[in-house]
Design an enzyme around this catalytic site. Structure first.
Site, PDB file in Angstrom:
ATOM      1  N   SER A   1       0.927  -1.160  -0.014  1.00 45.29           N
ATOM      2  CA  SER A   1      -0.068  -0.053   0.037  1.00 45.29           C
ATOM      3  C   SER A   1       0.730   1.221  -0.060  1.00 45.29           C
ATOM      4  O   SER A   1       2.082   1.294   0.691  1.00 45.29           O
ATOM      5  CB  SER A   1      -0.859  -0.112   1.355  1.00 45.29           C
ATOM      6  OG  SER A   1      -1.971   0.509   1.085  1.00 45.29           O
ATOM      7  N   PRO A   2       0.550   2.292  -0.506  1.00 46.71           N
ATOM      8  CA  PRO A   2       1.430   3.336  -0.670  1.00 46.71           C
ATOM      9  C   PRO A   2       1.658   4.066   0.863  1.00 46.71           C
ATOM     10  O   PRO A   2       0.726   3.963   1.629  1.00 46.71           O
ATOM     11  CB  PRO A   2       0.333   4.489  -1.391  1.00 46.71           C
ATOM     12  CG  PRO A   2      -0.581   3.576  -1.997  1.00 46.71           C
ATOM     13  CD  PRO A   2      -0.850   2.584  -1.272  1.00 46.71           C
TER      14      PRO A   2
ATOM     15  N   ALA B   1       2.146   8.576  -2.150  1.00 47.12           N
ATOM     16  CA  ALA B   1       1.515   9.655  -2.666  1.00 47.12           C
ATOM     17  C   ALA B   1       2.486  10.535  -3.201  1.00 47.12           C
ATOM     18  O   ALA B   1       3.421  11.063  -2.687  1.00 47.12           O
ATOM     19  CB  ALA B   1       0.368  10.044  -1.790  1.00 47.12           C
TER      20      ALA B   1
ATOM     21  N   GLN C   1       1.363   6.251  -7.034  1.00 48.24           N
ATOM     22  CA  GLN C   1       0.125   7.128  -6.397  1.00 48.24           C
ATOM     23  C   GLN C   1      -0.161   8.410  -6.719  1.00 48.24           C
ATOM     24  O   GLN C   1       1.103   9.046  -6.358  1.00 48.24           O
ATOM     25  CB  GLN C   1      -0.223   6.731  -4.988  1.00 48.24           C
ATOM     26  CG  GLN C   1      -1.601   7.140  -4.615  1.00 48.24           C
ATOM     27  CD  GLN C   1      -1.837   6.964  -3.002  1.00 48.24           C
ATOM     28  OE1 GLN C   1      -1.199   7.377  -2.151  1.00 48.24           O
ATOM     29  NE2 GLN C   1      -2.880   6.508  -2.644  1.00 48.24           N
TER      30      GLN C   1
ATOM     31  N   TYR D   1      -8.225  13.913   1.790  1.00 55.09           N
ATOM     32  CA  TYR D   1      -7.434  14.779   1.025  1.00 55.09           C
ATOM     33  C   TYR D   1      -8.320  15.418  -0.231  1.00 55.09           C
ATOM     34  O   TYR D   1      -9.552  15.141  -0.263  1.00 55.09           O
ATOM     35  CB  TYR D   1      -6.124  13.862   0.115  1.00 55.09           C
ATOM     36  CG  TYR D   1      -5.020  13.493   1.259  1.00 55.09           C
ATOM     37  CD1 TYR D   1      -4.608  14.399   1.994  1.00 55.09           C
ATOM     38  CD2 TYR D   1      -5.260  12.413   1.512  1.00 55.09           C
ATOM     39  CE1 TYR D   1      -3.727  14.360   2.969  1.00 55.09           C
ATOM     40  CE2 TYR D   1      -4.098  11.849   2.758  1.00 55.09           C
ATOM     41  CZ  TYR D   1      -3.587  12.857   3.322  1.00 55.09           C
ATOM     42  OH  TYR D   1      -2.656  12.497   4.167  1.00 55.09           O
TER      43      TYR D   1
ATOM     44  N   ARG E   1      -8.350   4.865  -4.831  1.00 57.15           N
ATOM     45  CA  ARG E   1      -8.630   4.594  -3.627  1.00 57.15           C
ATOM     46  C   ARG E   1      -9.628   5.513  -2.869  1.00 57.15           C
ATOM     47  O   ARG E   1      -9.665   6.910  -3.282  1.00 57.15           O
ATOM     48  CB  ARG E   1      -7.316   5.032  -2.959  1.00 57.15           C
ATOM     49  CG  ARG E   1      -7.319   4.918  -1.272  1.00 57.15           C
ATOM     50  CD  ARG E   1      -6.171   4.738  -0.613  1.00 57.15           C
ATOM     51  NE  ARG E   1      -5.663   3.459  -0.436  1.00 57.15           N
ATOM     52  CZ  ARG E   1      -4.702   2.755   0.347  1.00 57.15           C
ATOM     53  NH1 ARG E   1      -4.172   3.706   1.152  1.00 57.15           N
ATOM     54  NH2 ARG E   1      -4.360   1.711   0.452  1.00 57.15           N
TER      55      ARG E   1
ATOM     56  N   LEU F   1      -5.128  -3.440   8.482  1.00 55.45           N
ATOM     57  CA  LEU F   1      -4.890  -4.107   9.435  1.00 55.45           C
ATOM     58  C   LEU F   1      -5.125  -5.764   9.122  1.00 55.45           C
ATOM     59  O   LEU F   1      -5.645  -6.524   9.497  1.00 55.45           O
ATOM     60  CB  LEU F   1      -5.692  -4.048  10.893  1.00 55.45           C
ATOM     61  CG  LEU F   1      -4.973  -2.819  11.730  1.00 55.45           C
ATOM     62  CD1 LEU F   1      -6.288  -2.845  12.585  1.00 55.45           C
ATOM     63  CD2 LEU F   1      -3.874  -3.443  12.345  1.00 55.45           C
TER      64      LEU F   1
END
Ligand SMILES: Cc1cc2nc3c(=O)[nH]c(=O)nc-3n(C[C@H](O)[C@H](O)[C@H](O)COP(=O)(O)O)c2cc1C
Length: 392
Positions: free
Chosen positions: A38-39, A74, A116, A203, A251, A325
């Site tokens: 994941s980023p 990102a 990303q 964001y 995302r 998680l």
């Protein structure tokens, strides 16, 4: 073509593989297994938004660890869209050149190289997490970290005491949509083969989606269609610049988890619209919009966001990525096996153990002889496994 080492990520017999270790083709790219890094922002760029030795070794290490796809952190599409002074960017050609080396090295280790795109919007101009994660102010300026103007859909700060964003004009919106497209164009030239558009965590894109942060009365606000317009404009613009044979992930924060906020039903509607615009995978995260309830403080159970990926996948037929998680190999394998998600993204677990995918293969009985490891490691580990007693 890049010279790769023997591909450590694809084991011999994928028909007999646990579902987590089966390949998946998206457009023309075959991802060798379902595990995705994941980023993860590192806050370690040198003011120029260019990756340095830290980013290079961090991402290479994670690719060596055996994930099928490794996303960069990102990358801001313009300088104003960084969160901190130390973020990476993709708004100029020097950044593109520096990122080429990152993409090459990820691919050389056998993983698909992904990147990303982000605009931080009203969460821009902040301190690094370990400096307090507040809006930059005079004390930060005194130590060389000047604040800058932050922008958003409306004049609503992201958190109490944070900078109030300047509402974006229609022209500025068009300029930012174009910056996303130009970022995608540069990333394709840099050699990346998968893209992730950051539409989550409060964001800029997410702040247009949520009725809590978007109070606009023009065509970019109001009802669901209006609030989705910016996210969809970006999807269209990026798809038109990003090569047709390469996949795009998007995302989303599937829920705001705040009264009156964005809901899972909204996410299903948006996902369908994104699919219609050529988005290939919905990356299902959540939250991050309002008064802080961040990763650093919230208590959650294993795979707490998996139900979002499952619902989006079932109701739209679009591929999904689950994140949040996911820590055990058995759980990760089960959610792919049960058809709850197509990809499994890990972030903090990969910081804890960069070889997590290789360990998962071992644990699931898929790689008992360490053949998926680089020879320089696997040869020794296989012999140690035969001769040394297990650690109690
Ligand atoms: C150090 C760190 C940096 C992060 N940076 C980003 C980022 O750049 N883009 C993003 O979409 N998510 C980012 N996240 C969120 C992760 O990608 C992931 O969604 C989240 O950590 C939950 O997964 P985990 O429980 O496996 O850590 C970051 C998380 C961490 C821990």
């Amino acid at each position: 073509m890049l010279a790769t080492t023997s591909n450590p990520h694809t084991l011999q017999d994928s028909a007999a593989a646990p579902p987590l270790f089966t390949p998946l083709r998206v457009r023309s790219i075959e991802v060798p297994n379902r595990i995705v890094i994941s980023p993860m922002q590192q806050y370690r760029a040198d003011r120029d938004g260019k990756p340095n030795h830290w980013h290079q070794s961090h991402l290479t290490k994670l690719a060596v660890g055996g994930a099928g796809l490794v996303f960069t952190e990102a990358l801001a599409v313009e300088a104003q869209g960084r969160a901190t002074h130390s973020d990476l960017g993709i708004w100029n050609d020097e950044q593109m050149e520096a990122l080429k080396v990152v993409a090459e090295e990820i691919a050389r280790q056998g993983a698909v190289a992904g990147a990303q795109l982000i605009h931080a919007g009203r969460k821009a101009s902040v301190q690094k997490p370990w400096d307090g994660y507040q809006s930059l102010g005079p004390a930060d300026a005194a130590r060389g970290e000047e604040p800058w103007t932050v922008v958003g859909p409306s004049a609503v700060p992201a958190n109490p005491g944070w900078a109030t964003p300047e509402p974006l004009t229609r022209d500025a919106i068009r300029r930012i949509v174009d910056a996303f497209a130009q970022g995608a164009r540069r990333l394709a030239r840099a050699g990346f083969q998968a893209l992730n558009i950051h539409g989550a965590h409060g964001y800029l894109i997410h702040s247009f989606l949520s009725p809590l942060s978007n109070l606009r009365e023009d065509e970019y606000g109001g009802d669901l269609a209006g609030r989705m317009r910016f996210a969809l404009d970006i999807a269209e613009a990026v798809r038109s610049e990003w090569p047709a044979h390469l996949p795009i992930f998007y995302r989303l924060s599937c829920i705001d988890d705040l009264p009156g906020g964005w809901t899972l039903e909204d996410t299903v509607v948006l996902s369908r619209e994104l699919g219609a615009r050529g988005i290939d995978v919905i990356d299902c995260s959540s939250r991050g919009l309002g008064p802080r309830g961040t990763l650093a403080t919230a208590t959650q159970g294993e795979g707490f966001q998996v139900p979002f990926a499952e619902r989006v996948r079932a109701e739209t037929g679009i591929k999904t990525m689950a994140v949040g998680l996911i820590r055990s190999a058995g759980f990760a394998n089960s959610i792919v096996r049960e058809g709850r998600t197509d990809f499994v993204a890990i972030a903090r677990e990969a910081l804890f153990n960069p070889h997590w995918p290789l360990h998962a293969a071992l644990e699931l009985g898929h790689d008992p002889k360490f053949t998926a490891w680089p020879d320089s490691y696997g040869w020794w580990l296989a012999r140690r496994a035969r001769t040394a007693p297990p650690v109690q």
